[in-house]
Design an enzyme around this catalytic site. Structure first.
Site, PDB file in Angstrom:
ATOM      1  N   ASN A 122       0.906  -1.205  -0.062  1.00 42.26           N
ATOM      2  CA  ASN A 122      -0.055   0.174   0.028  1.00 42.26           C
ATOM      3  C   ASN A 122       0.902   1.275  -0.080  1.00 42.26           C
ATOM      4  O   ASN A 122       0.451   2.275  -0.662  1.00 42.26           O
ATOM      5  CB  ASN A 122      -0.947  -0.088   1.034  1.00 42.26           C
ATOM      6  CG  ASN A 122      -2.305  -0.882   0.792  1.00 42.26           C
ATOM      7  OD1 ASN A 122      -2.951  -0.395   0.228  1.00 42.26           O
ATOM      8  ND2 ASN A 122      -2.273  -1.810   1.450  1.00 42.26           N
ATOM      9  N   MET A 155       1.434  -2.603  12.015  1.00 43.80           N
ATOM     10  CA  MET A 155       0.814  -3.722  12.823  1.00 43.80           C
ATOM     11  C   MET A 155       1.055  -3.417  14.226  1.00 43.80           C
ATOM     12  O   MET A 155       1.080  -4.321  15.170  1.00 43.80           O
ATOM     13  CB  MET A 155       1.394  -4.944  12.577  1.00 43.80           C
ATOM     14  CG  MET A 155       1.143  -5.292  10.954  1.00 43.80           C
ATOM     15  SD  MET A 155      -0.589  -5.444  10.574  1.00 43.80           S
ATOM     16  CE  MET A 155      -1.198  -6.797  11.540  1.00 43.80           C
ATOM     17  N   LEU A 166      -1.088   2.118  18.646  1.00 42.73           N
ATOM     18  CA  LEU A 166      -0.738   3.423  18.813  1.00 42.73           C
ATOM     19  C   LEU A 166      -1.094   3.614  20.226  1.00 42.73           C
ATOM     20  O   LEU A 166      -1.958   3.793  20.666  1.00 42.73           O
ATOM     21  CB  LEU A 166      -1.179   4.757  17.888  1.00 42.73           C
ATOM     22  CG  LEU A 166      -0.740   4.101  16.271  1.00 42.73           C
ATOM     23  CD1 LEU A 166      -1.523   4.883  15.098  1.00 42.73           C
ATOM     24  CD2 LEU A 166       0.753   4.289  16.252  1.00 42.73           C
ATOM     25  N   ASN A 183      -5.909   5.361   7.774  1.00 42.97           N
ATOM     26  CA  ASN A 183      -5.317   4.071   7.783  1.00 42.97           C
ATOM     27  C   ASN A 183      -6.378   3.415   6.771  1.00 42.97           C
ATOM     28  O   ASN A 183      -7.187   3.503   6.487  1.00 42.97           O
ATOM     29  CB  ASN A 183      -5.668   3.376   9.074  1.00 42.97           C
ATOM     30  CG  ASN A 183      -5.000   1.858   9.185  1.00 42.97           C
ATOM     31  OD1 ASN A 183      -4.399   1.534   8.683  1.00 42.97           O
ATOM     32  ND2 ASN A 183      -6.128   1.133   9.945  1.00 42.97           N
ATOM     33  N   HIS A 220      -7.909  -0.617   5.953  1.00 47.24           N
ATOM     34  CA  HIS A 220      -8.165  -1.581   6.770  1.00 47.24           C
ATOM     35  C   HIS A 220      -8.839  -2.645   5.534  1.00 47.24           C
ATOM     36  O   HIS A 220      -9.793  -1.988   4.768  1.00 47.24           O
ATOM     37  CB  HIS A 220      -9.080  -1.344   7.796  1.00 47.24           C
ATOM     38  CG  HIS A 220      -9.533  -2.676   8.711  1.00 47.24           C
ATOM     39  ND1 HIS A 220      -8.713  -3.177   9.500  1.00 47.24           N
ATOM     40  CD2 HIS A 220     -10.809  -3.241   8.760  1.00 47.24           C
ATOM     41  CE1 HIS A 220      -9.288  -4.279   9.875  1.00 47.24           C
ATOM     42  NE2 HIS A 220     -10.387  -4.229   9.713  1.00 47.24           N
ATOM     43  N   SER A 232     -11.593  -0.394   3.408  1.00 50.90           N
ATOM     44  CA  SER A 232     -11.960   1.028   3.943  1.00 50.90           C
ATOM     45  C   SER A 232     -10.984   1.762   4.244  1.00 50.90           C
ATOM     46  O   SER A 232      -9.728   1.316   4.752  1.00 50.90           O
ATOM     47  CB  SER A 232     -12.941   0.787   5.303  1.00 50.90           C
ATOM     48  OG  SER A 232     -13.858  -0.124   5.150  1.00 50.90           O
ATOM     49  N   ASP A 277      -9.285   0.589  14.422  1.00 48.42           N
ATOM     50  CA  ASP A 277     -10.126   0.526  13.326  1.00 48.42           C
ATOM     51  C   ASP A 277     -11.647   1.075  13.167  1.00 48.42           C
ATOM     52  O   ASP A 277     -12.577   0.566  12.919  1.00 48.42           O
ATOM     53  CB  ASP A 277     -10.303  -0.754  12.719  1.00 48.42           C
ATOM     54  CG  ASP A 277      -8.937  -1.429  12.433  1.00 48.42           C
ATOM     55  OD1 ASP A 277      -8.096  -0.914  11.999  1.00 48.42           O
ATOM     56  OD2 ASP A 277      -8.660  -2.724  12.919  1.00 48.42           O
ATOM     57  N   ALA A 295      -7.934  -3.601  -4.815  1.00 49.91           N
ATOM     58  CA  ALA A 295      -8.686  -2.634  -4.577  1.00 49.91           C
ATOM     59  C   ALA A 295      -8.096  -1.528  -3.430  1.00 49.91           C
ATOM     60  O   ALA A 295      -8.249  -0.231  -3.709  1.00 49.91           O
ATOM     61  CB  ALA A 295      -9.936  -3.091  -3.856  1.00 49.91           C
TER      62      ALA A 295
HETATM   63  C1  GRF Z   1      -3.126  -4.800   4.103  1.00 47.82           C
HETATM   64  O1  GRF Z   1      -4.039  -5.451   3.741  1.00 47.82           O
HETATM   65  C2  GRF Z   1      -3.880  -3.536   4.787  1.00 47.82           C
HETATM   66  O2  GRF Z   1      -5.252  -3.142   4.696  1.00 47.82           O
HETATM   67  C3  GRF Z   1      -3.691  -4.097   6.148  1.00 47.82           C
HETATM   68  O3  GRF Z   1      -2.438  -4.579   6.292  1.00 47.82           O
HETATM   69  C4  GRF Z   1      -2.215  -4.994   4.798  1.00 47.82           C
HETATM   70  C5  GRF Z   1      -0.767  -4.356   4.506  1.00 47.82           C
HETATM   71  O4  GRF Z   1      -0.395  -4.957   3.314  1.00 47.82           O
HETATM   72  N1  GRF Z   1      -4.085  -2.913   7.081  1.00 47.82           N
HETATM   73  P1  GRF Z   1       0.788  -4.176   2.774  1.00 47.82           P
HETATM   74  O5  GRF Z   1       2.073  -4.151   3.697  1.00 47.82           O
HETATM   75  O6  GRF Z   1       0.482  -2.719   2.587  1.00 47.82           O
HETATM   76  O7  GRF Z   1       1.218  -4.703   1.434  1.00 47.82           O
END
Ligand code: GRF
Length: 317
Positions: free
Chosen positions: A16, A91, A94, A108, A110, A137, A146, A174
């Site tokens: 991401n 992960m 906070l 964030n 999710h 989301s 979340d 997505a």
């Molecule tokens: C993603 O699925 C995101 O929605 C979740 O953790 C995953 C992280 O994947 N919070 P990446 O490190 O961005 O590939």
């Protein structure tokens, strides 16, 4: 307009984050990535960021108190001149201190259609529940996990025979599109007159017995059965200003305000001679508490005695 400076916090793969980095390469993108920080020096995403010439910071959180660790991340993020933080697979919970410092400035992503399936194993849970659609989301980060206001979602169909892994793969596609779009909207919302008006409307209509109607082409707010107390003005007669017009006690107060802060206050055309003041909404960030105080003050000057009586009594105590 200057691009918003975004720091991305990751813990692992960072796909991401990579999607945000690529989106930011588009000349029209309103944000740039100024830092990628990780709570794990082995996070694979760090190498990607380095290869793309983005400053990185990594520190193993193990053995450190949550608030202590977050304070170090906060220092790095601030050193990079960050305006907004994007969590992307970060992960680690906070600390309330960190969340408080970045209130309204941290997003964030999710992998579920929130409020469904907060926390982990979202795809597994969606399949086990027999859902036919899953999704992702983007939300504003608040103290609850979340849980903050959802800015946008993308639905992803669950196919017969999907496993958590196959569903996660499709959802990730997505996610990569949703995150950059929502982040771009979020950092530009204060330049969006519709968003500014929606906020003004919410504050103005929360005051007792108020309603809205257009007046000379501008949205106006009035006390029912009484007078107007505020107008939203966007580029009125091409003056280039987006502002809120409210009442002051008169032209003397008006002059004093403009003198004290000429970047914030201005004398509006037409209503200026009657002592109204213009408050610029082109300032970043908009001080909404201040806007709220002015709306309440102006409402009070326009409302019938029946509604303000109690406030007058409180003032005298
Ligand atoms: C993603 O699925 C995101 O929605 C979740 O953790 C995953 C992280 O994947 N919070 P990446 O490190 O961005 O590939």
């Amino acid at each position: 307009m200057a691009k918003a400076r975004v720091a991305v916090l990751i813990s692992g793969r960072g796909s991401n984050m990579a999607a945000l980095v690529y989106a930011a390469k588009h000349p029209g993108c309103p944000f740039e990535i100024v830092l990628v920080a990780a709570n794990d020096p082995e996070a694979p995403g760090l190498q990607f960021a380095q290869a793309e010439g983005i400053p990185t910071f990594a520190l193993d959180h193990k053995g450190m108190k949550r608030a202590e660790f977050d304070a170090l991340i906060d220092a790095q993020v601030r050193k990079a001149g960050t305006d907004y933080i994007a969590l992307a697979g970060y992960m680690r919970l906070l600390s309330p201190e960190f969340v408080g410092k970045w209130e309204g400035r941290m997003l964030n992503i999710h992998p579920s259609l929130l409020p469904k399936y907060k926390g982990l194993h979202t795809h597994e849970r969606a399949i086990a529940a027999g859902d036919t659609v899953a999704g992702c989301s983007v939300h504003v980060v608040t103290a609850e996990l979340d849980d903050g206001p959802v800015l946008g979602q993308t639905e992803v169909a669950i196919l017969p025979g999907d496993t958590p892994a196959t569903l996660a793969d499709r959802t990730l596609i997505a996610e990569h599109q949703l995150y950059s779009r929502e982040l771009a909207d979020y950092v530009t919302r204060e330049s969006n007159p519709d968003w500014l008006l929606a906020n003004i409307r919410e504050i103005a209509l929360a005051l007792p017995e108020t309603a809205e109607k257009p007046s000379h082409g501008s949205p106006g707010f009035f006390v029912e059965g009484g007078k107007f107390f505020a107008y939203f003005s966007h580029n009125h007669h091409q003056n280039g200003i987006t502002g809120l017009l409210v009442k002051t006690s008169g032209v003397e107060e008006q002059a004093m305000l403009i003198d004290s802060d000429p970047a914030l206050y201005y004398r509006p055309a037409y209503l200026g001679p009657s002592g109204w003041i213009g408050i610029s909404l082109d300032q970043r960030p908009v001080d909404w508490a201040h806007v709220g105080e002015w709306l309440a003050k102006s409402w009070r000057m326009s409302a019938p005695k029946r509604l303000t009586k109690l406030l007058d009594v409180i003032d005298q105590i």
